[in-house]
Design a protein around this motif. Structure first.
Motif, mmCIF file in Angstrom:
data_model
loop_
_atom_site.group_PDB
_atom_site.id
_atom_site.type_symbol
_atom_site.label_atom_id
_atom_site.label_comp_id
_atom_site.label_asym_id
_atom_site.label_seq_id
_atom_site.Cartn_x
_atom_site.Cartn_y
_atom_site.Cartn_z
ATOM 1 N N PRO A 146 0.790 -1.233 0.000
ATOM 2 C CA PRO A 146 0.000 0.000 0.000
ATOM 3 C C PRO A 146 0.826 1.291 0.000
ATOM 4 N N ALA A 147 1.832 1.342 -0.855
ATOM 5 C CA ALA A 147 2.645 2.548 -1.020
ATOM 6 C C ALA A 147 3.416 2.413 -2.330
ATOM 7 N N LEU A 148 4.078 3.480 -2.696
ATOM 8 C CA LEU A 148 4.874 3.484 -3.923
ATOM 9 C C LEU A 148 6.298 3.048 -3.584
ATOM 10 N N LEU A 149 6.544 1.756 -3.712
ATOM 11 C CA LEU A 149 7.874 1.229 -3.410
ATOM 12 C C LEU A 149 8.895 1.863 -4.344
ATOM 13 N N PRO A 150 10.126 2.098 -3.893
ATOM 14 C CA PRO A 150 10.723 1.556 -2.672
ATOM 15 C C PRO A 150 10.418 2.346 -1.397
ATOM 16 N N LYS A 151 9.654 3.428 -1.505
ATOM 17 C CA LYS A 151 9.293 4.183 -0.299
ATOM 18 C C LYS A 151 8.345 3.360 0.573
ATOM 19 N N TYR A 152 8.497 3.477 1.856
ATOM 20 C CA TYR A 152 7.580 2.907 2.847
ATOM 21 C C TYR A 152 7.417 1.397 2.722
ATOM 22 N N GLY A 153 8.513 0.727 2.421
ATOM 23 C CA GLY A 153 8.507 -0.729 2.356
ATOM 24 C C GLY A 153 9.406 -1.318 3.418
ATOM 25 N N GLY A 154 9.416 -2.620 3.506
ATOM 26 C CA GLY A 154 10.292 -3.330 4.431
ATOM 27 C C GLY A 154 9.548 -3.869 5.633
ATOM 28 N N LYS A 155 10.304 -4.506 6.501
ATOM 29 C CA LYS A 155 9.730 -5.147 7.684
ATOM 30 C C LYS A 155 8.962 -4.128 8.534
ATOM 31 N N GLY A 156 7.785 -4.497 8.935
ATOM 32 C CA GLY A 156 6.961 -3.638 9.790
ATOM 33 C C GLY A 156 6.150 -2.600 9.037
ATOM 34 N N MET A 157 6.369 -2.496 7.729
ATOM 35 C CA MET A 157 5.636 -1.505 6.943
ATOM 36 C C MET A 157 4.478 -2.191 6.219
ATOM 37 N N TYR A 158 3.340 -2.186 6.893
ATOM 38 C CA TYR A 158 2.120 -2.771 6.334
ATOM 39 C C TYR A 158 0.931 -2.000 6.887
ATOM 40 N N GLY A 159 -0.175 -2.063 6.143
ATOM 41 C CA GLY A 159 -1.432 -1.478 6.609
ATOM 42 C C GLY A 159 -1.303 -0.053 7.112
ATOM 43 N N MET A 160 -1.896 0.182 8.273
ATOM 44 C CA MET A 160 -1.931 1.542 8.834
ATOM 45 C C MET A 160 -0.550 2.066 9.194
ATOM 46 N N HIS A 161 0.421 1.197 9.421
ATOM 47 C CA HIS A 161 1.798 1.669 9.681
ATOM 48 C C HIS A 161 2.290 2.473 8.469
ATOM 49 N N VAL A 162 2.005 1.969 7.279
ATOM 50 C CA VAL A 162 2.411 2.656 6.056
ATOM 51 C C VAL A 162 1.647 3.969 5.920
ATOM 52 N N HIS A 163 0.341 3.924 6.110
ATOM 53 C CA HIS A 163 -0.475 5.128 5.905
ATOM 54 C C HIS A 163 -0.129 6.228 6.914
ATOM 55 N N ARG A 164 0.185 5.842 8.149
ATOM 56 C CA ARG A 164 0.626 6.838 9.147
ATOM 57 C C ARG A 164 1.946 7.476 8.727
ATOM 58 N N ALA A 165 2.884 6.644 8.251
ATOM 59 C CA ALA A 165 4.186 7.171 7.832
ATOM 60 C C ALA A 165 4.030 8.127 6.648
#
Length: 189
Positions: free
Chosen positions: A104-123
């Motif tokens: 749920p983001a434009l990789l490579p931004k906001y990817g990797g371990k722990g970056m899923y769901g609302m964690h991504v949207h908050r970041a």
């Protein structure tokens, strides 16, 4: 007819969207939905749609013999749709370039371990990004590092919260994910 197996951990809105898309075309069948969360909403959705399910533990998923459970459905493609566990190396090797994920983001931004769901949207919200989107990529041994297949963007300057961003991203997922799967499965026909 091609078979896909969906791996999901949550509500299953993407699984429902994919099912609806292919029910119209009849070219692809969801052979099963695999889920690591026995309380996940995707299991109820699958039941209502008549799709077989496989619930498994993290320990079972880590065992190389698990691949036989997946192979029993004769999948042409494994589709991660809100699946929160890292795919083990043995599974990546058993299905080379046959496992895809939606992020749920434009990789490579906001990817990797722990970056899923609302964690991504908050970041994304906290970084005051003017746009975000979705990325569909092949799965390799590392979180969100496989080759990109498709990206779609949306403007989020008007969004007042991570929840509004999540809604905009989910709309993109439902609009594009099944078509990307369709294109992958029919590219060589």
């Amino acid at each position: 007819m091609k078979n896909i197996v969906i791996f999901a951990s949550g509500n299953g809105s993407n699984a429902s969207s994919i099912h609806q898309y292919f029910q119209q075309s009849g070219r692809v069948r969801i052979a099963a939905i695999f889920c690591n969360n026995p309380q996940a909403g995707v299991l109820s959705r699958a039941h209502d749609l008549g799709i077989p399910t496989e619930v498994f533990s993290k320990v079972e998923f880590s065992e190389p013999s698990f691949v036989e459970r997946v192979r029993s459905y004769q999948p042409d493609l494994l589709v991660l749709a809100g699946f929160l566990l890292q795919v083990p190396e043995y599974l990546v090797h058993a299905f080379p370039n046959q496992i895809i994920n939606i992020h749920p983001a434009l990789l490579p931004k906001y990817g990797g371990k722990g970056m899923y769901g609302m964690h991504v949207h908050r970041a994304v919200f906290e970084a005051k990004e003017p746009e975000t989107g979705i990325s569909v990529h092949f799965v390799n041994e590392h979180y969100d590092e496989g080759a990109l297949i498709f990206q779609a963007k949306t403007t989020i300057a008007h969004c007042q919260s991570p929840e509004e961003i999540a809604a905009a991203v989910q709309a993109l997922e439902h609009q594009h994910f099944a078509a990307v799967i369709d294109n992958l499965l029919t590219a060589d026909e």
